[in-house]
Design a protein around this motif. Sequence first.
Motif, PDB file in Angstrom:
ATOM      1  N   PHE A 121       0.854  -1.189   0.000  1.00 38.30           N
ATOM      2  CA  PHE A 121       0.000   0.000   0.000  1.00 38.30           C
ATOM      3  C   PHE A 121       0.888   1.236   0.000  1.00 38.30           C
ATOM      4  N   ALA A 122       0.619   2.131  -0.936  1.00 39.37           N
ATOM      5  CA  ALA A 122       1.386   3.376  -1.014  1.00 39.37           C
ATOM      6  C   ALA A 122       0.864   4.358   0.030  1.00 39.37           C
ATOM      7  N   LEU A 123       1.787   4.985   0.761  1.00 42.32           N
ATOM      8  CA  LEU A 123       1.433   5.989   1.757  1.00 42.32           C
ATOM      9  C   LEU A 123       1.564   7.362   1.118  1.00 42.32           C
ATOM     10  N   THR A 124       0.448   8.056   1.014  1.00 42.36           N
ATOM     11  CA  THR A 124       0.403   9.334   0.328  1.00 42.36           C
ATOM     12  C   THR A 124      -0.078  10.417   1.286  1.00 42.36           C
ATOM     13  N   ASN A 125       0.006  11.659   0.845  1.00 43.00           N
ATOM     14  CA  ASN A 125      -0.504  12.761   1.664  1.00 43.00           C
ATOM     15  C   ASN A 125      -2.005  12.640   1.890  1.00 43.00           C
ATOM     16  N   GLY A 126      -2.684  12.018   0.928  1.00 42.04           N
ATOM     17  CA  GLY A 126      -4.127  11.867   1.038  1.00 42.04           C
ATOM     18  C   GLY A 126      -4.563  10.620   1.773  1.00 42.04           C
ATOM     19  N   GLY A 127      -3.625   9.771   2.192  1.00 48.08           N
ATOM     20  CA  GLY A 127      -4.020   8.566   2.914  1.00 48.08           C
ATOM     21  C   GLY A 127      -3.247   7.349   2.478  1.00 48.08           C
ATOM     22  N   VAL A 128      -3.992   6.292   2.101  1.00 44.56           N
ATOM     23  CA  VAL A 128      -3.413   4.987   1.785  1.00 44.56           C
ATOM     24  C   VAL A 128      -4.034   4.480   0.490  1.00 44.56           C
ATOM     25  N   ASP A 129      -3.200   4.044  -0.449  1.00 43.27           N
ATOM     26  CA  ASP A 129      -3.685   3.527  -1.730  1.00 43.27           C
ATOM     27  C   ASP A 129      -3.138   2.127  -1.956  1.00 43.27           C
ATOM     28  N   TYR A 130      -4.026   1.196  -2.319  1.00 38.53           N
ATOM     29  CA  TYR A 130      -3.565  -0.142  -2.676  1.00 38.53           C
ATOM     30  C   TYR A 130      -2.689  -0.068  -3.914  1.00 38.53           C
ATOM     31  N   SER A 131      -1.562  -0.762  -3.877  1.00 35.99           N
ATOM     32  CA  SER A 131      -0.607  -0.677  -4.972  1.00 35.99           C
ATOM     33  C   SER A 131      -0.422  -2.000  -5.705  1.00 35.99           C
ATOM     34  N   ALA A 132      -0.082  -3.076  -4.966  1.00 35.97           N
ATOM     35  CA  ALA A 132       0.242  -4.327  -5.652  1.00 35.97           C
ATOM     36  C   ALA A 132       0.233  -5.482  -4.661  1.00 35.97           C
ATOM     37  N   THR A 133       0.230  -6.702  -5.211  1.00 38.43           N
ATOM     38  CA  THR A 133       0.268  -7.928  -4.422  1.00 38.43           C
ATOM     39  C   THR A 133       1.270  -8.890  -5.027  1.00 38.43           C
ATOM     40  N   GLY A 134       1.989  -9.598  -4.166  1.00 39.97           N
ATOM     41  CA  GLY A 134       2.896 -10.641  -4.616  1.00 39.97           C
ATOM     42  C   GLY A 134       2.804 -11.837  -3.699  1.00 39.97           C
ATOM     43  N   SER A 135       3.362 -12.960  -4.121  1.00 41.16           N
ATOM     44  CA  SER A 135       3.364 -14.160  -3.288  1.00 41.16           C
ATOM     45  C   SER A 135       4.688 -14.879  -3.440  1.00 41.16           C
ATOM     46  N   VAL A 136       5.096 -15.549  -2.361  1.00 40.28           N
ATOM     47  CA  VAL A 136       6.361 -16.283  -2.351  1.00 40.28           C
ATOM     48  C   VAL A 136       6.146 -17.612  -1.646  1.00 40.28           C
ATOM     49  N   GLU A 137       7.047 -18.541  -1.900  1.00 42.37           N
ATOM     50  CA  GLU A 137       6.999 -19.832  -1.224  1.00 42.37           C
ATOM     51  C   GLU A 137       7.357 -19.665   0.250  1.00 42.37           C
ATOM     52  N   GLY A 138       6.768 -20.523   1.101  1.00 37.20           N
ATOM     53  CA  GLY A 138       7.123 -20.527   2.506  1.00 37.20           C
ATOM     54  C   GLY A 138       6.268 -19.591   3.338  1.00 37.20           C
ATOM     55  N   VAL A 139       6.483 -19.629   4.660  1.00 34.82           N
ATOM     56  CA  VAL A 139       5.675 -18.853   5.594  1.00 34.82           C
ATOM     57  C   VAL A 139       6.558 -17.920   6.403  1.00 34.82           C
ATOM     58  N   LEU A 140       5.945 -16.860   6.919  1.00 37.40           N
ATOM     59  CA  LEU A 140       6.625 -15.968   7.850  1.00 37.40           C
ATOM     60  C   LEU A 140       6.697 -16.632   9.220  1.00 37.40           C
ATOM     61  N   SER A 141       7.569 -16.146  10.049  1.00 41.60           N
ATOM     62  CA  SER A 141       7.755 -16.741  11.363  1.00 41.60           C
ATOM     63  C   SER A 141       6.689 -16.276  12.326  1.00 41.60           C
ATOM     64  N   TRP A 142       6.400 -17.106  13.345  1.00 43.76           N
ATOM     65  CA  TRP A 142       5.504 -16.690  14.418  1.00 43.76           C
ATOM     66  C   TRP A 142       6.164 -15.626  15.283  1.00 43.76           C
ATOM     67  N   SER A 143       7.488 -15.585  15.281  1.00 46.69           N
ATOM     68  CA  SER A 143       8.225 -14.644  16.114  1.00 46.69           C
ATOM     69  C   SER A 143       8.765 -13.508  15.257  1.00 46.69           C
TER      70      SER A 143
END
Length: 694
Positions: free
Chosen positions: A397-419
Motif C-alpha cells: 500500500f502506497a502511503l500518500t498525503n491523502g491517505g493509503v492507496d492499494y498498490s500491488a500484491t505478490g506471493s512467495v513460497e514458505g511462511v513468515l515466522s511466528w516470532s
Amino acid sequence: MKPMIKLLMLSLPLVACGGGNNSQSNIQKEQPTNTDYSKLNASNIEPGTLRQASASELAELIKNGLRVSLRDNQSYGMMIRETAVVNTTANSKSGGNFSGTNVQVDGVDEADSVKYDGKYIYLATPVDYSSGDPVTNLKIIATNHASASTTEVSITPLDTEHWGNVSEMYLVDSAQGATPYTTGLATIRRSWDFIAFTDKVVNDVSTDGKPLVVDDADKARMASIWPYQMDNGIDITLYDVRTPTTPTKTWSLAIDGDLLGTRKIGNTLYVISSFVPHIATLDYAADTAEAKIANEKLIAQTSVEKLLPEYSINNGTPQPLNSANGCMIPATTEKTDGSLTLINITAINLATQQLVESVCVNGNAEGIYSSTNNLYLGGSDYSKWENWQSFTVVHQFALTNGGVDYSATGSVEGVLSWSAPSFRMDEYNNHLRILTTNYGETGEPDHRLSVLKKVSGRSELEVVAQLPNKNRPETIGKPREDIFGVRFNGDKAFVVTFERKDPLYVLDLANPVDPKIAGQLEIPGFSTYLHPIGDNYVFALGNETNDDGFATGVKVSLYDISNPAAPAEISKHVFGSSYSWSDALYDHRALSFLSASADQTRITLPITQYEEVKGPEYAYSRWVDTGLYQFEINGLTTNKVSLDYVGTLVSESLGVNEYPLWSGNDRGIMHDDALFYVHGPDVIASPWKKAESK
C-alpha cells in the motif's frame, strides 16, 4: 465510547399476500429457506491481486463466512498480532544527544509504553492490582541530564473499566520550525468484552463404546451459555501536554476491531486493525431445522452495513469506517466463498485530529512492515506446510498525503515466522526482500530469500530473484536449523539459524537479481536480535548454549562483518545461568542505542539474572537480581573495536524481594552522560557507568 457489540433486533418476514381476496391461488407462499451450506468454501489466503468489491459482493462474502462458521460450529477466527521491530534515531528537541524508541526504519516511528523528548519522560505505568482494583497512570517526569536527576511533574489516572493496559504511545510534534517540540501525546489501547455462545450438548461415549449416563443437571450445564472473550475495540486518546503539570485530554477516537499494529510517519498515525463481522443473536448450537432456518433468516435480513466496522469521535454518534463498496477482496473470489476477517489500514492526522482515510482488505495479516513510502501486509498459509506447498501473500500500500492507496500484491513460497515476522521483510531501492520458511513432512525447515519488485502499470509484485537457486544452491542454514534472528541493512542481510550451534550468515544483496551468501560464522549459542553498527559491525543479543543446545545464560556479542566472506566474533559477554532472561530477547523496545561519539556507541538492555544453586539432593535455579546492563562499543574509528560491559543499575534483588515484582516495561534512556532506567512505575536516574542498587 460507543458499545462495540451490536445487538441486531430483527423481525421475521411476514407472508406477503396479494390480490385482495382469499383464494389459494393468490396467496404468495414463502420460499423454502436454504440451510444447506455444504457447498460453501471457507476462504483461505490466495495468491493474486486484489480488486474493489461491490456492496453485494462484499455482503455475500461476509454472510457466507457466517454460514461457514455455523456449519463448522465456530465462533471467531484468531488473528496473530505483529511484533514490532528496530533501529534507533536520535532526537534533538532539547539540545544534547539522547536515545529514542527503537524503530526498524529511520523516519517510521513505532509505539511504546515509554516515550522521551529530551525534556520529559512519558510513562504509562503497568496495571497495579495491589490495592484491589486495577490502577494505571500516565506519568510525566522532568529530566535534568546535566545532573542525572528526575522530577515527577504530573500523574494522570487512566480508565481501566473498559480499556486494558497502555502498551502503545506516540508523541505529537509541533511540526513547525527547524526544532519541533512536543505538543501532544497519543495513547492507544485495546478493549475487551464478553460475548456469549450456546454450547452444544454432546453425548459422551465411554471406552467400551456405550453412551455415558448424563443427568438433567449435566445437560443443563453443558447447554448453558458460555462466555467467550474477544478483543473488540481500539481507543486512541490525545492529550495536550504543552503544560506538562496539567495534561489535558483533547480528543478521542474509538474504532471497532482488534489492534494488530501501528506506525507513525510525521504526525500521521497508521492503525492496522482486524474486524470480524458477527450477528450477536446467531445460535451456533443450532441443531434443529427450525433453529437453522432462524439463523439463515437473521443472516439474510442483515444489511451489509451492519456487518462493517464503525468509529466514533469523542464518544459521538458511530460512523461507518468503510463504505459497503469500499473493500478490497482477492480477484479470484467466487460466489461460494465465505470470509469474515476484514483488515483496515486507518490513517489519522494527530496534529489536526482528523481521520483521513481507512482502507479495507478482506484477508489475514501476520506481519506488518513499513518504509517511509509503502506499508506491507504479509499473511501466510500454513495449511499445506506438511507437503512443502505453503506460501505467503504480501500486499503493498502506497502511503500518500491523502491517505493509503492499494498498490500491488505478490506471493512467495514458505511462511513468515511466528516470532517477529516483520523482521523478515525489508524494502530497499524499490525492491522488497522477504525471508520465508517451508516445513517438510518431517518438520525440517527450508529457508528461502525472495526479492520482489512492482511490475510497471500492473498491481503485481513480481519475484525477480530467489536464494538458493540452481546457480547458487547453498542453503540458508544447515539441516534442521530454524531461523532465530534476521536483520536487513541496505545491500546486506544477516540471518541466524540454530539447532545446536549458531551459524551467522551474511547475505550479499547488492545485485537484487543475484543475491548470494557472502559468508558465514559458526559459534555456540544463538541470537534473536541483530543490530547493525555502521557498515562493518553487528551487535547481537541471544543465549549462550551448552553442547545439547540448552540455554545457559544471556549473551551479548559483537561481530565484525567488514569482510562479508569471513565474519568474526570479536567480543562476547555471558550473564547468569539457565533461566536468566532479558525482555529484549523478544521485545526490541527494551534495547536502547546512542551514538555518543564517532568512536563510541552506547547500549542498554535489562537482564533478569538467575544462578545455579547446588543443594544436598538436587540443583535448582534461583533469581539473583534484575537490572539495566550498560555496554559500550569502543574504537569505531580505530582498528581496536571492542564491546565492553561497563556496569549495571540494579532495580530489584534477592534479599530485598523474594522474586521480581515488575517486568516487561524495562527501558533505558540515555541523554549525554545521564542514564534513566524505567522499571515498573518508577524511573531510576544515574550517571553513565555508575552502578547503583535501588
